[in-house]
Scaffold this motif. Structure first.
Motif, short mmCIF file in Angstrom:
data_model
loop_
_atom_site.label_atom_id
_atom_site.label_comp_id
_atom_site.label_asym_id
_atom_site.label_seq_id
_atom_site.Cartn_x
_atom_site.Cartn_y
_atom_site.Cartn_z
N ASP A 27 78.84 20.94 -21.69
CA ASP A 27 79.26 21.28 -23.06
C ASP A 27 78.19 20.92 -24.08
OD1 ASP A 27 81.67 22.39 -22.32
OD2 ASP A 27 82.84 20.57 -22.69
N MET A 28 77.53 19.79 -23.87
CA MET A 28 76.49 19.38 -24.81
C MET A 28 75.29 20.31 -24.75
SD MET A 28 76.65 15.20 -24.64
CE MET A 28 75.52 15.01 -26.03
N TYR A 29 74.93 20.76 -23.55
CA TYR A 29 73.82 21.70 -23.44
C TYR A 29 74.17 23.05 -24.06
CZ TYR A 29 70.80 18.75 -20.58
OH TYR A 29 69.96 17.75 -20.14
N LYS A 30 75.45 23.38 -24.09
CA LYS A 30 75.87 24.64 -24.70
C LYS A 30 75.46 24.70 -26.16
CE LYS A 30 79.75 26.21 -23.31
NZ LYS A 30 81.20 26.41 -23.04
N THR A 31 75.59 23.56 -26.85
CA THR A 31 75.23 23.54 -28.26
C THR A 31 73.76 23.20 -28.49
OG1 THR A 31 75.92 21.20 -28.43
CG2 THR A 31 77.56 22.88 -28.92
N TRP A 32 73.11 22.61 -27.50
CA TRP A 32 71.71 22.19 -27.63
C TRP A 32 70.73 23.27 -27.22
CZ3 TRP A 32 69.42 17.27 -24.80
CH2 TRP A 32 68.23 16.88 -25.44
N ALA A 33 71.16 24.24 -26.44
CA ALA A 33 70.25 25.18 -25.79
C ALA A 33 69.26 25.83 -26.76
CB ALA A 33 71.04 26.26 -25.05
N LYS A 34 69.72 26.30 -27.91
CA LYS A 34 68.85 27.04 -28.82
C LYS A 34 67.80 26.15 -29.48
CE LYS A 34 72.09 30.77 -29.83
NZ LYS A 34 72.88 31.48 -30.88
N MET A 35 68.07 24.86 -29.58
CA MET A 35 67.13 23.94 -30.22
C MET A 35 66.34 23.12 -29.21
SD MET A 35 67.05 24.17 -33.48
CE MET A 35 66.31 22.59 -33.88
N TYR A 36 66.64 23.29 -27.93
CA TYR A 36 66.08 22.40 -26.90
C TYR A 36 64.55 22.44 -26.87
CZ TYR A 36 65.54 20.01 -22.44
OH TYR A 36 65.18 19.12 -21.46
N ASP A 37 63.97 23.63 -26.86
CA ASP A 37 62.52 23.74 -26.77
C ASP A 37 61.83 23.06 -27.95
OD1 ASP A 37 63.05 25.17 -24.50
OD2 ASP A 37 61.96 26.97 -25.10
N LYS A 38 62.34 23.29 -29.15
CA LYS A 38 61.76 22.68 -30.34
C LYS A 38 61.88 21.15 -30.27
CE LYS A 38 61.99 22.70 -35.40
NZ LYS A 38 62.15 21.25 -35.54
#
Length: 216
Positions: A27-38
């Motif tokens: 669930d946490m990666y679901k919200t983090w995915a778009k910002m993860y690379d940055k």
């Protein structure tokens, strides 16, 4: 910059906190995915580049080998492999949202959504020439009980290259038995350590460890 780095550290701390469950982590990666690379760029994360370099050195001029990037996330390792002209790479991750970001990069051939653990992966024996992974071992994430599966899916003579933050070997409950299990599997004749290298600047200035094993 300091505030951004503190924010990244807080996310990492929360997603690897003691007692976290796999479904919470997803669930946490679901919200983090778009910002993860940055966020990983802010963090100075070099693990993916290190495992790609070690794999390349182990293969000489070969770049068409079949590689599986485990706990691939948004494809940071895959990007590094692509820079080194590896062209036959698949991705495995438990988060569909993270894989969704990886798909936009056009660096993988196939995508496998599965949690890496003791469960049998839907992959035939001896399917890959190499497996790589960086940052996979942590509480609530991947543990040493996945190693047999990685060995099973790699061809004899193939390699497994994995990187971890060095201090997690001593402080993280999901990682404390990693090296002892690696040694047990070697004593059982399943693989042989080629190298173990501690290197600086893995993440947030912390050292990393990268392991290279050859499957027997």
């Amino acid at each position: 910059m300091a505030e951004e780095l503190d924010s990244v550290h807080e996310k990492v701390s929360q997603i690897t906190r003691p007692g976290i469950k796999a479904d919470e982590m997803i669930d946490m990666y679901k919200t983090w995915a778009k910002m993860y690379d940055k966020d990983m760029e802010t963090d100075g994360y070099t693990g993916p580049g290190k495992v790609a370099k070690i794999l390349a050195e182990s293969q000489g001029d070969r770049r068409d080998i079949r590689v599986l990037d485990v706990a691939a996330g948004t494809g940071l390792c895959g990007e590094e492999l692509s820079k080194l002209e590896f062209c036959n790479v698949d991705a495995l991750d438990a988060s569909q949202d993270m894989l969704g970001v990886a798909k936009t990069k056009n660096i993988y051939r196939n995508f496998i959504k599965d949690f890496l653990g003791p469960n049998r992966l839907g992959i035939d024996d001896d399917s890959y020439d190499a497996v790589i992974g960086s940052g996979l071992f942590a509480t609530g994430h991947v543990k040493s009980d996945c190693l047999e599966q990685l060995i099973r899916i790699v061809k004899p003579g193939g390699v497994i290259c994995l990187a971890i933050r060095e201090n997690r070997l001593h402080t993280n409950e999901g990682c404390k038995d990693l090296e002892s299990r690696m040694a047990e599997l070697q004593s059982e004749g399943l693989w042989q350590q080629v190298s173990r290298e501690i290197f600086p600047g893995y993440s947030s200035g912390d050292d990393g460890v990268v392991y290279l094993y050859r499957v027997l």
